[in-house]
Design a protein around this motif. Structure first.
Motif, PDB file in Angstrom:
ATOM      1  N   PHE B 133    -133.457 -71.188  60.537  1.00  0.00           N
ATOM      2  CA  PHE B 133    -135.373 -70.954  60.332  1.00  0.00           C
ATOM      3  C   PHE B 133    -134.586 -69.120  60.008  1.00  0.00           C
ATOM      4  O   PHE B 133    -135.677 -69.750  58.779  1.00  0.00           O
ATOM      5  CB  PHE B 133    -135.425 -69.978  61.879  1.00  0.00           C
ATOM      6  CG  PHE B 133    -136.038 -71.723  62.319  1.00  0.00           C
ATOM      7  CD1 PHE B 133    -137.694 -71.822  62.712  1.00  0.00           C
ATOM      8  CD2 PHE B 133    -135.073 -72.956  63.055  1.00  0.00           C
ATOM      9  CE1 PHE B 133    -138.420 -72.975  63.315  1.00  0.00           C
ATOM     10  CE2 PHE B 133    -136.012 -73.552  63.770  1.00  0.00           C
ATOM     11  CZ  PHE B 133    -137.097 -74.012  63.317  1.00  0.00           C
ATOM     12  N   VAL B 139    -137.824 -67.243  58.397  1.00  0.00           N
ATOM     13  CA  VAL B 139    -138.377 -66.461  59.209  1.00  0.00           C
ATOM     14  C   VAL B 139    -137.923 -65.719  60.092  1.00  0.00           C
ATOM     15  O   VAL B 139    -136.474 -66.388  60.296  1.00  0.00           O
ATOM     16  CB  VAL B 139    -139.014 -68.058  60.448  1.00  0.00           C
ATOM     17  CG1 VAL B 139    -139.401 -67.683  61.970  1.00  0.00           C
ATOM     18  CG2 VAL B 139    -139.433 -69.673  59.329  1.00  0.00           C
ATOM     19  N   ALA B 140    -138.846 -65.086  60.335  1.00  0.00           N
ATOM     20  CA  ALA B 140    -137.665 -63.055  61.068  1.00  0.00           C
ATOM     21  C   ALA B 140    -137.528 -63.292  62.244  1.00  0.00           C
ATOM     22  O   ALA B 140    -138.397 -63.453  62.842  1.00  0.00           O
ATOM     23  CB  ALA B 140    -138.233 -62.479  60.129  1.00  0.00           C
ATOM     24  N   LEU B 141    -136.488 -64.099  62.602  1.00  0.00           N
ATOM     25  CA  LEU B 141    -136.610 -64.593  64.430  1.00  0.00           C
ATOM     26  C   LEU B 141    -136.104 -63.184  64.862  1.00  0.00           C
ATOM     27  O   LEU B 141    -135.340 -62.685  64.112  1.00  0.00           O
ATOM     28  CB  LEU B 141    -135.858 -65.109  64.665  1.00  0.00           C
ATOM     29  CG  LEU B 141    -135.958 -66.667  64.279  1.00  0.00           C
ATOM     30  CD1 LEU B 141    -135.039 -68.151  64.542  1.00  0.00           C
ATOM     31  CD2 LEU B 141    -136.819 -67.571  65.320  1.00  0.00           C
ATOM     32  N   PRO B 142    -136.788 -62.852  65.704  1.00  0.00           N
ATOM     33  CA  PRO B 142    -136.121 -61.107  66.342  1.00  0.00           C
ATOM     34  C   PRO B 142    -134.517 -61.210  67.229  1.00  0.00           C
ATOM     35  O   PRO B 142    -134.602 -62.468  68.048  1.00  0.00           O
ATOM     36  CB  PRO B 142    -137.182 -60.408  67.038  1.00  0.00           C
ATOM     37  CG  PRO B 142    -138.010 -62.092  67.763  1.00  0.00           C
ATOM     38  CD  PRO B 142    -137.823 -63.240  66.669  1.00  0.00           C
TER      39      PRO B 142
END
Lengths: 503, 151
Positions: B133, B139-142
């Motif tokens: 991701f 997609v910038a996953l936190p």
């Protein structure tokens, strides 16, 4: 029909990345379909968020591959273990497993492979030629026709809910209600938002689908009693490749069954809302009437009919989605989500606005079905080992993580995750209460179409309801709607009369 | 009566609860939509009345019976607690930690032995998700690990 666009899409489908993506999708679909507890909808629910960053010519071949082959993959455990990998292979298990007990496992798997490939390819050809034609015709549809068609789709899914019409109706109404959340299209007035900023644009479709089809299965796996390990029930007799290849006489014998089941499957697939289970039950019923008590005892036609029927529903269920923008079943509703994520608008304009993508999708259905034949024969022998090798706890844990990540990725916010979890819970409770999910999904997707078409019709007719019945096509569809809604009552009456006559 | 029909009493109870829920929802929808402008209220009102009719019909013809027999209450509660905890961790700590806890918790609830092997497998899956991701799809996953890696 634009043959040049069809030809260009065909050539593009055979280029490296689309073909690799399609091949990966078919293999993935066969594997997930053959694992009891997983199916095409769960896999697509997990994959749709992954595809949004992919170019359409890689994303759609992958999704098409999974959709086409998962249904066929479900026949492997159905035949070998009598555990349907997917709901669509529930009837394949009866005669298929009986054949395994007679030492004809290879032949049963071969019949499933030939039937699925034959019917799937035929249905894909129907999609190739019928969807663009219907789309051209649908350009002439007015709001009254759209309204009636959407209502017909909902009535079909409620009316065909065998023995469960009221719960189907409840699911349908709940779907309509959930779709009402957000701004009303006419007045721009916020409905059922209760002042929450997050609800003003309505609930996002993809996290809802991820919850209903992905997380609900995780909840099911985690909270129910573990059953006997599937691997323990596998017949250890080796399956030889040669046994799976059918003789010319067997092909000749099964051809009429394939043709009739395909015709039935295509007809039901094109009808929005009718569903795959209806097709397989009708196809199997025809075989049962023809062969009587031999059916259920390991009859080849008993494997061929449901497998041909379920695979013909797959591609034909895309006809209403691609040509009218109305999904035929839950899985094509996931495709709708994928199309919207890619910025495409399914409906009559799709073949004119984005012919490259639209024709690529339909061509991929043909190629995927053809790919299923060699890959199916190859994987059928590996499935027993595969089912034994995957521990259910790790499978459930992986699905849970992928679902939550996918739901987050759609809007880059935890709101999507919360929606997915809530609908996962709703899906789990629905499954336990025996409330079907398909009517809910269809209603959710069709509600905006119905509302928009209703108000447009009212505006065109100066508020006259007779407008819906004065348009011939709309009137015809409303008549069918009435018939589908009355069907459960009619069936009850016929059954009572038959019982009275028998006694 | 229910025994005579071969229907377990709890199943009948769940079906009645569904009918009541449907009725309650219908009333709520009709009350809430009364405050809307005419065009915005039209469809919700129709749905409300249909839900009311459906509630009555569900009480009379429930169809296929509810089946909660195989559900283990304790497991269900643990699952809900785990999922809520995972969502809270994703929101306040990060997706990496939340997903790791979710993976370990799910496998443990289903009876997988809690040990080093499970913890490492959880780590591997979370790293794979982060790579797919964050790395491939952008997609910038936190999270304390994902954040700096895929920012």
């Amino acid at each position: 029909m634009d043959y040049s666009a069809l030809w260009a899409a065909g050539l593009h489908a055979f280029s490296l990345w689309p073909l690799l993506s399609l091949c990966a999708g078919v293999a993935l679909g066969l594997v997930v379909g053959s694992i009891p507890g997983l199916n095409d909808t769960i896999t697509l629910a997990v994959l749709v968020p992954v595809t949004f960053a992919m170019p359409p010519d890689i994303a759609f071949p992958l999704l098409v591959g999974v959709y086409c082959s998962a249904c066929f993959g479900g026949s492997f455990p159905a035949i070998l273990l009598k555990i349907p990998g997917t709901a669509s292979s529930v009837l394949t298990a009866i005669d298929g497993h009986a054949m395994v007990k007679q030492g004809k496992a290879g032949m049963a798997l071969g019949i499933a492979t030939y039937s699925s490939t034959f019917a799937g390819t035929l249905s894909a050809l129907v999609l190739v030629f019928f969807a663009p034609l219907l789309a051209q015709y649908a350009l002439k549809f007015g709001p009254a026709e759209y309204f009636s068609l959407s209502v017909l789709g909902l009535s079909t899914v409620v009316g065909m809910g065998a023995g469960n019409a009221m719960k189907s109706a409840f699911a349908c109404l709940l779907g309509l209600l959930v779709a009402m959340i957000g701004m009303s299209p006419e007045a721009g007035f916020p409905r059922f938002t209760f002042g929450s900023f997050w609800l003003f644009e309505g609930l996002p479709l993809t996290p809802i689908l991820i919850g209903l089809f992905g997380l609900s299965v995780v909840f099911e796996m985690l909270s129910t009693r573990a059953e006997t390990a599937a691997g323990d029930r596998i017949d250890r007799t080796p399956i030889r490749f040669g046994d799976m290849l059918l003789s010319a006489s067997m092909i000749k014998r099964l051809l009429p069954t394939w043709l009739s089941a395909s015709a039935l499957g295509n007809l039901i697939g094109i009808l929005p809302g009718a569903g795959m289970l209806v097709a397989i039950y009708l196809a199997y019923e025809r075989v049962r009437r023809r062969f009587g008590e031999r059916c259920g005892q390991g009859l080849p036609e008993g494997v061929a009919a449901p497998e041909a029927a379920n695979n013909s529903v797959v591609a034909s269920s895309m006809v209403p989605l691609l040509s009218l923008g109305i999904p035929g079943n839950s899985t094509s509703a996931l495709f709708l989500g994928a199309l919207l994520i890619q910025g495409l608008r399914p409906g009559p304009g799709l073949f004119e606005a984005s012919p490259d993508v639209a024709y690529l999708i339909v061509i991929c259905f043909v190629i995927a079905n053809l790919m299923m034949f060699p890959l199916g024969l190859l994987l059928a022998r590996l499935v027993p080992n595969l089912i034994r090798a995957i521990p259910q706890p790790l499978l459930a844990a992986s699905i849970a993580c992928l679902c939550l990540t996918g739901a987050y990725a759609i809007g880059n916010s935890v709101f999507g995750v919360v929606v997915a979890v809530c609908f996962g819970g709703i899906g789990f409770v629905f499954n336990r209460l025996q409330v079907p999910l398909s009517p809910f999904i269809l209603a959710l997707v069709l509600a905006p179409v119905i509302e928009r078409a209703f108000f447009q019709s009212m505006a065109l007719s100066s508020g006259s309801f007779t407008y819906f019945v004065t348009q011939p096509l709309s009137a015809g569809m409303l008549l069918f709607t009435l018939l589908f809604l009355l069907w459960p009552l009619g069936r009850r009456y016929i059954r009572r009369r038959q019982q009275a006559l028998a006694s | 009566m229910s025994r005579h029909l071969g229907i377990s009493a709890p199943a009948r109870g769940f079906d009645l609860a569904l009918a009541l829920l449907c009725g309650g929802l219908a009333v709520a929808v009709l009350i809430v939509s009364r405050g809307y402008p005419e065009s915005a209220a039209a469809l919700p009102e129709i749905i409300g009345y249909l839900l009311l009719a459906c509630a009555v019909a569900l009480g009379c013809f429930p169809g296929k019976r509810a089946d909660f027999e195989a559900v283990r209450g304790a497991r269900l509660v643990m699952t809900l607690a785990l999922v809520i905890a995972a969502v809270a961790l994703i929101e306040w700590v990060g997706a990496d930690i939340g997903l790791w806890v979710l993976f370990v918790g799910c496998a443990w609830i289903m009876g997988y032995p809690l040990g080093g092997r499970l913890l490492v497998m959880a780590l591997a899956l979370v790293a794979l998700i982060g790579a797919v991701f964050g790395g491939l799809l952008g997609v910038a996953l936190p999270g304390p690990i994902f954040g700096p890696l895929f920012a």
